[in-house]
Scaffold this motif. Sequence first.
Motif, short mmCIF file in Angstrom:
data_model
loop_
_atom_site.label_atom_id
_atom_site.label_comp_id
_atom_site.label_asym_id
_atom_site.label_seq_id
_atom_site.Cartn_x
_atom_site.Cartn_y
_atom_site.Cartn_z
N HIS A 279 35.60 36.72 34.73
CA HIS A 279 35.99 37.50 35.91
C HIS A 279 34.75 37.85 36.74
CE1 HIS A 279 39.60 38.02 33.42
NE2 HIS A 279 40.23 38.28 34.54
N PRO A 280 34.02 36.86 37.20
CA PRO A 280 32.80 37.14 37.99
C PRO A 280 33.11 37.82 39.32
CG PRO A 280 33.36 34.81 38.11
CD PRO A 280 34.25 35.40 37.06
N HIS A 281 34.37 37.72 39.79
CA HIS A 281 34.76 38.39 41.02
C HIS A 281 34.95 39.89 40.81
CE1 HIS A 281 38.32 37.18 38.79
NE2 HIS A 281 38.99 38.15 39.37
N VAL A 282 35.04 40.31 39.54
CA VAL A 282 35.16 41.73 39.21
C VAL A 282 33.83 42.28 38.72
CG1 VAL A 282 36.28 43.44 37.71
CG2 VAL A 282 37.61 41.52 38.65
N PHE A 283 33.18 41.53 37.82
CA PHE A 283 31.95 42.01 37.19
C PHE A 283 30.69 41.37 37.79
CE2 PHE A 283 35.37 42.34 34.05
CZ PHE A 283 35.29 43.68 33.74
N GLY A 284 30.87 40.55 38.81
CA GLY A 284 29.73 39.90 39.46
C GLY A 284 29.90 39.88 40.96
N ASP A 285 29.27 38.91 41.61
CA ASP A 285 29.27 38.84 43.07
C ASP A 285 30.17 37.75 43.63
OD1 ASP A 285 27.36 40.89 43.10
OD2 ASP A 285 25.73 39.45 42.84
N THR A 286 30.90 37.02 42.77
CA THR A 286 31.76 35.93 43.24
C THR A 286 32.88 36.45 44.12
OG1 THR A 286 31.32 34.66 41.23
CG2 THR A 286 33.28 34.05 42.50
N LYS A 287 33.13 35.74 45.23
CA LYS A 287 34.20 36.11 46.15
C LYS A 287 35.41 35.20 45.91
CE LYS A 287 31.47 39.09 48.13
NZ LYS A 287 31.65 40.54 47.88
N VAL A 288 36.58 35.78 45.88
CA VAL A 288 37.81 35.00 45.73
C VAL A 288 38.79 35.34 46.84
CG1 VAL A 288 37.61 34.74 43.23
CG2 VAL A 288 38.78 36.74 44.16
N GLU A 289 39.65 34.37 47.15
CA GLU A 289 40.61 34.55 48.25
C GLU A 289 41.93 35.13 47.77
OE1 GLU A 289 40.94 30.63 49.73
OE2 GLU A 289 38.84 30.51 50.41
N ASP A 290 42.41 34.66 46.59
CA ASP A 290 43.71 35.10 46.09
C ASP A 290 43.81 34.80 44.59
OD1 ASP A 290 44.01 32.33 45.99
OD2 ASP A 290 45.16 32.26 47.86
N ALA A 291 44.99 35.04 44.03
CA ALA A 291 45.19 34.83 42.59
C ALA A 291 45.01 33.37 42.20
CB ALA A 291 46.58 35.32 42.19
N ALA A 292 45.42 32.44 43.09
CA ALA A 292 45.27 31.01 42.80
C ALA A 292 43.79 30.65 42.68
CB ALA A 292 45.95 30.18 43.89
#
Length: 288
Positions: free
Chosen positions: A109-122
């Motif tokens: 979960h790098p979008h939660v614990f890191g700097d990764t950006k995500v668009e949606d659940a997919a």
Amino acid sequence: MNSNIQSSENAALVSLSKFIGIVRRLRAECPWDREQTHESLRPMLIEEAYETVEAIDLAVDTGDYTELKKELGDMLLHILFHTDLAREEGHFSLKDVIDAECEKLIYRHPHVFGDTKVEDAAHVSRNWEQLKRREKGRNSVLDGVPVSLPALQRAERIQEKASKVGFDWTDSTGVWKKIREEIEEMEEAGIGNRVSGFGSRVSENMSPYTPNPIPDTRSDEFGDLLFSLVNLARHEKIDPESALREATKKFDRRFRKVEAKVESSGKPFGEFTLHELDEIWDLVKREE
């Protein structure tokens, strides 16, 4: 952290410690528990998983979560039991299990614990699969789907994984076309042809006791159709395993009502024609 949440977590840790103590005492003092191994507990773990699924369905259908609470406790018992077996054998401890899971969740979960950006659940799901593949050194995107999964569920998971790398139709139109193709191939393979039970395309002059020299492909074709139907369910956001379970449950409920009506008639079941039974079946459906 909210004080109520902190208090609840502390209470849970006390209960967990008590639970661990009970499991270890059972291992030490109960002859049956002492004899158990990872292998002997395997079928019981599978059974408990299915009972938990049944409890989830009951909770969703009725709003009663009593059985789910019990079944989750049984699942936790299995986790603690297997962990304690491993501890006794010197493989790992409960702390090792929890630490490994925490590390995995943070990594995936790098979008939660890191700097990764995500668009949606997919997007999250695609990242998860990529990280999982890199983490485990897998050669194929299909690696990691347990062979022992129920067939419908495994088919769905295989299709999901293939879809994540673009091997999929954009919508269900292509799936419907494939289903029609599979039905045609089933007809060509002789499914539904009751002329012979030894396969399709049997010569009229051939004895019914002579094996068909042409390979019987009916099972393969039927499997292909099921696989395509699972694909349709996936595109339509339907869980095929749950859908079939519910359809079976519905048949079970209605058939029992048919049995009750037949019994109340005083006429033996075997003396009813199929047409008469169909009429009772339709009556049961209307009464629901």
